[in-house]
Design a protein around this motif. Structure first.
Motif, PDB file in Angstrom:
ATOM      1  N   GLY A   1      43.194 -10.727 -46.252  1.00  0.00           N
ATOM      2  CA  GLY A   1      43.872  -9.496 -45.863  1.00  0.00           C
ATOM      3  C   GLY A   1      43.285  -8.857 -44.618  1.00  0.00           C
ATOM      4  N   LEU A   2      41.964  -8.943 -44.462  1.00  0.00           N
ATOM      5  CA  LEU A   2      41.331  -8.396 -43.253  1.00  0.00           C
ATOM      6  C   LEU A   2      41.789  -9.125 -41.995  1.00  0.00           C
TER       7      LEU A   2
ATOM      8  N   ALA B   1      57.809   2.553 -45.547  1.00  0.00           N
ATOM      9  CA  ALA B   1      58.207   3.815 -46.176  1.00  0.00           C
ATOM     10  C   ALA B   1      57.150   4.898 -45.923  1.00  0.00           C
ATOM     11  N   CYS B   2      55.885   4.522 -46.021  1.00  0.00           N
ATOM     12  CA  CYS B   2      54.815   5.483 -45.732  1.00  0.00           C
ATOM     13  C   CYS B   2      54.882   5.950 -44.282  1.00  0.00           C
ATOM     14  N   LEU B   3      55.086   5.004 -43.359  1.00  0.00           N
ATOM     15  CA  LEU B   3      55.212   5.342 -41.937  1.00  0.00           C
ATOM     16  C   LEU B   3      56.435   6.217 -41.692  1.00  0.00           C
ATOM     17  N   TRP B   4      57.565   5.874 -42.282  1.00  0.00           N
ATOM     18  CA  TRP B   4      58.804   6.611 -42.068  1.00  0.00           C
ATOM     19  C   TRP B   4      58.671   8.052 -42.577  1.00  0.00           C
TER      20      TRP B   4
ATOM     21  N   SER C   1      49.235   6.487 -41.777  1.00  0.00           N
ATOM     22  CA  SER C   1      50.305   6.330 -42.758  1.00  0.00           C
ATOM     23  C   SER C   1      50.655   4.866 -43.013  1.00  0.00           C
ATOM     24  N   SER C   2      50.674   4.043 -41.970  1.00  0.00           N
ATOM     25  CA  SER C   2      51.080   2.652 -42.177  1.00  0.00           C
ATOM     26  C   SER C   2      49.907   1.723 -42.444  1.00  0.00           C
ATOM     27  N   ASN C   3      48.798   1.926 -41.750  1.00  0.00           N
ATOM     28  CA  ASN C   3      47.683   0.977 -41.834  1.00  0.00           C
ATOM     29  C   ASN C   3      46.562   1.408 -42.772  1.00  0.00           C
ATOM     30  N   VAL C   4      46.687   2.564 -43.401  1.00  0.00           N
ATOM     31  CA  VAL C   4      45.715   2.964 -44.418  1.00  0.00           C
ATOM     32  C   VAL C   4      46.456   3.150 -45.744  1.00  0.00           C
TER      33      VAL C   4
ATOM     34  N   LEU D   1      49.003   0.288 -46.352  1.00  0.00           N
ATOM     35  CA  LEU D   1      48.274  -0.967 -46.560  1.00  0.00           C
ATOM     36  C   LEU D   1      47.653  -1.025 -47.952  1.00  0.00           C
ATOM     37  N   ILE D   2      47.037   0.044 -48.386  1.00  0.00           N
ATOM     38  CA  ILE D   2      46.403   0.065 -49.712  1.00  0.00           C
ATOM     39  C   ILE D   2      47.452  -0.098 -50.811  1.00  0.00           C
ATOM     40  N   LEU D   3      48.516   0.687 -50.744  1.00  0.00           N
ATOM     41  CA  LEU D   3      49.562   0.593 -51.770  1.00  0.00           C
ATOM     42  C   LEU D   3      50.235  -0.778 -51.752  1.00  0.00           C
ATOM     43  N   GLY D   4      50.525  -1.284 -50.554  1.00  0.00           N
ATOM     44  CA  GLY D   4      51.149  -2.604 -50.427  1.00  0.00           C
ATOM     45  C   GLY D   4      50.233  -3.721 -50.897  1.00  0.00           C
TER      46      GLY D   4
END
Length: 174
Positions: free
Chosen positions: A25-26, A105-108, A125-128, A131-134
């Protein structure tokens, strides 16, 4: 007395698998993060393209999905990967798209609903958060569906082993 019980051995195996998933993932994150920011600040700048951050995230995530599939297929879930590569790839891509949807969705919500439009806010929103939720969603479905050991198709053995006069199996080394 055994050093590790069955339960603790499974916990160790799960921990190793989660660590492997995290390492893959990293690498995927590095691809996603760098491509997203490159596109977000150039060809998909929101001043040039209204939905630019969304387009940048779609492109960067698709590239990261490809990198992650290779890493997860051959390393994280290598022992339980499917013999039906196409089916496995389609399932992996499907799960990854839903994971991408979580990040999008987080980014939007952050960018268009809450009005946090800076590069930093888009990244948080998108990369923290996304990312965690996804990642949680993807790991669970990869482990219990895409690469589930019980779904592994093993080809039946159709040939018999032959021996030569001195009793060795054909192809075995002395």
């Amino acid at each position: 007395m055994p050093i590790t019980s069955g339960k603790s051995a499974r916990l160790v195996a799960l921990t190793i698998q989660i660590a492997s998933f995290g390492a893959v993932g990293l690498v995927g994150f590095a691809v996603d993060f760098s491509v997203f920011n490159l596109l977000r600040t150039t060809v998909f700048d929101p001043h040039l393209v209204h939905a630019g951050p969304i387009y940048a995230k779609v492109v960067s995530t698709i590239l990261a999905i490809a990198v992650n599939w290779i890493g997860n297929r051959y390393w994280t879930f290598g022992k339980s990967r499917q013999s039906q590569t196409l089916r496995e790839g389609i399932e992996f891509f499907g799960v990854s798209l839903v994971g991408m949807g979580i990040g999008l969705a987080c980014l939007w919500v952050s960018h268009y609903v809450l009005g946090h439009t800076s590069v930093v806010a888009d990244n948080i929103s998108s990369n923290v958060i996304g990312l965690i939720l996804g990642a949680i969603f993807r790991f669970v479905l990869y482990r219990y569906w895409v690469f589930a050991p019980h779904r592994r198709v093993v080809a039946p053995v159709t040939a018999s082993l032959a021996t030569i006069p001195d009793g060795r199996l054909v192809g075995s080394e002395r």
